[in-house]
Design a protein around this motif. Sequence first.
Motif, PDB file in Angstrom:
ATOM      1  N   SER A 178       0.840  -1.207   0.000  1.00 40.09           N
ATOM      2  CA  SER A 178       0.000   0.000   0.000  1.00 40.09           C
ATOM      3  C   SER A 178       0.871   1.251   0.000  1.00 40.09           C
ATOM      4  O   SER A 178       2.038   1.216   0.401  1.00 40.09           O
ATOM      5  N   PRO A 179       0.321   2.388  -0.431  1.00 39.83           N
ATOM      6  CA  PRO A 179       1.065   3.654  -0.348  1.00 39.83           C
ATOM      7  C   PRO A 179       1.496   3.964   1.079  1.00 39.83           C
ATOM      8  O   PRO A 179       2.606   4.484   1.296  1.00 39.83           O
ATOM      9  N   ALA A 180       0.667   3.649   2.073  1.00 39.85           N
ATOM     10  CA  ALA A 180       1.021   3.920   3.466  1.00 39.85           C
ATOM     11  C   ALA A 180       2.250   3.111   3.880  1.00 39.85           C
ATOM     12  O   ALA A 180       3.126   3.615   4.599  1.00 39.85           O
ATOM     13  N   PHE A 181       2.324   1.864   3.424  1.00 40.19           N
ATOM     14  CA  PHE A 181       3.499   1.050   3.751  1.00 40.19           C
ATOM     15  C   PHE A 181       4.743   1.636   3.090  1.00 40.19           C
ATOM     16  O   PHE A 181       5.795   1.782   3.739  1.00 40.19           O
ATOM     17  N   ARG A 182       4.648   1.989   1.822  1.00 35.30           N
ATOM     18  CA  ARG A 182       5.820   2.513   1.113  1.00 35.30           C
ATOM     19  C   ARG A 182       6.276   3.848   1.685  1.00 35.30           C
ATOM     20  O   ARG A 182       7.475   4.160   1.639  1.00 35.30           O
ATOM     21  N   ASP A 183       5.358   4.594   2.279  1.00 35.28           N
ATOM     22  CA  ASP A 183       5.736   5.872   2.893  1.00 35.28           C
ATOM     23  C   ASP A 183       6.611   5.682   4.130  1.00 35.28           C
ATOM     24  O   ASP A 183       7.314   6.615   4.546  1.00 35.28           O
ATOM     25  N   ARG A 184       6.589   4.490   4.723  1.00 34.87           N
ATOM     26  CA  ARG A 184       7.398   4.231   5.913  1.00 34.87           C
ATOM     27  C   ARG A 184       8.860   3.908   5.568  1.00 34.87           C
ATOM     28  O   ARG A 184       9.746   3.991   6.432  1.00 34.87           O
ATOM     29  N   LEU A 185       9.113   3.527   4.336  1.00 34.53           N
ATOM     30  CA  LEU A 185      10.451   3.074   3.966  1.00 34.53           C
ATOM     31  C   LEU A 185      11.513   4.175   4.019  1.00 34.53           C
ATOM     32  O   LEU A 185      12.617   3.929   4.519  1.00 34.53           O
TER      33      LEU A 185
END
Length: 522
Positions: free
Chosen positions: A470-477
């Motif tokens: 998800s975009p939210a997951f990728r934002d954590r990287l």
Amino acid sequence: MVAPWSPAVFSDDDLVDRFGQRVLAAARRTWRAGLPVRVRRATAADPVPAVELPSCTVRFLVAGELAYADTDAVASYRGEAVVLAVWAFRAADERDPSTEDVRFDVGGAGSAAPVDITAATELAATVLLDGAANASPVLIGSLRAVRDDLTSANLHWPAAATDELVEQLAAYQARGAQHRVERVAELITEVHARARATGDRSRVLGVEEIAETRLRQVRLTALGARVRGTVDSRTVDIYFHDARDVLVLREHMSGETRLHGVTPRELATSTVLSESVVRGPSRVIRLARGGAAKTSIIPSGHSWSDLSTVVSNYAAAVTALRAAPPRVLRPRVAAESVRVLRIAQVEHVGYHPGAQRLEAVITDPDGTAALVSAEHRGVAPGALDALARALADEPTYVSGAVSQADGELRIDPIAVFTAHGLVVPDLAPADAPARLEQATSPQPDHLTAVLTEAQSLCAEAAHRGLRHLSPAFRDRLPTTTARLREAGLHPTADAMAAFARTPAVDTWLPLHLRLLIALELK
């Protein structure tokens, strides 16, 4: 005192005089096919040189006397085993004459012969792309078929990793307690790492391991047990020490199952004499059908002081662990990390209620500390209380799986030898609770916290599937990438940044492997 010596002094003429030309011809055929060996040289502390072959162990009990070479192999294989052991000592003396304990492949083509496990890596990549949460029955069935093919090809270690991956995926679908997100990610990485690694094939792939070996009479000293699974469906691993190895008897239980006529607790605190033991490549053993009559089980009445797995120097054990290959490339031997630690003193015992974990600080004769750490598990409700009582009962030894962190030796206990005998926590009844002092949980150091955060993200990505992030997951990287860089882990930060830009198998695998190794060496 007996001076150290090497069985390499025996010539081929000596071997022919003792065993005959036919035995040497059979040994040459085995040698040409190739096999892994472990050579243990004689020392002042242990003057008995020995060789571990895939099917048995050979010990040279009397210097210069072939007649006193001893092996746990059946009689029909004894001569060939002794010949191979002598040749292994010759090869070891040529290869590395000073190291007391050396493992390598002899004969055959060694690591030059290519082995193709592409089918396994492709299916593992599919799990990574689609996610463990989305694994279909068709994919799991395909993994089972590949596992069977790997086993048939004697690729035992990739087969075992694939089999465990199947178990993890099936446990998730059944909502089983055995499923662990982090373990799925480790298994995906392991399959690919074994496919790409160079070096001795036997250690990376288990190519030369024998599927099963019948042993002649053996004496097994119990080291304790570990119970896994659920309350309704349990598996008990009972650990034994023979002349050199730690072996595992694995049994599935339901209710008050008796194993070979005794309870699991009695078996896990006994000495077993048997002519019916069959050993598999991962050192898991079983009693051959109809072999119970050739097996005697007697209570264990002596200490562990004479066992080869006893560790009296904790600092040396840490050094050996840090020098070992990464876990994802080590042989998949069931009890590879099981050791017996000698206890000079118990310094402190404390309970962490939030983590439901009991910890104790023990020291060796030199005063070096090690940490005993055990977590509560519903399948073994009386374990922590039994462990606490054992650690207060003049303990002299503790057995279990060892690891190291920040230069400190750690052990997950399976048994404690006390003033009143052997205690196996996992098999203890859930009776009156012990009085435990509450301990304060230390905060992990910054480096460990950063590495753990990054590893958890990788595991979550494998669970979701790289195609479904998800975009939210990728934002954590990017945040984790920055933390890795701030901690001075620049190559790992670069790998995380590459994964953040392009989440793919080729960017996830090197990142996760780096993180696993970094956490292992912490």
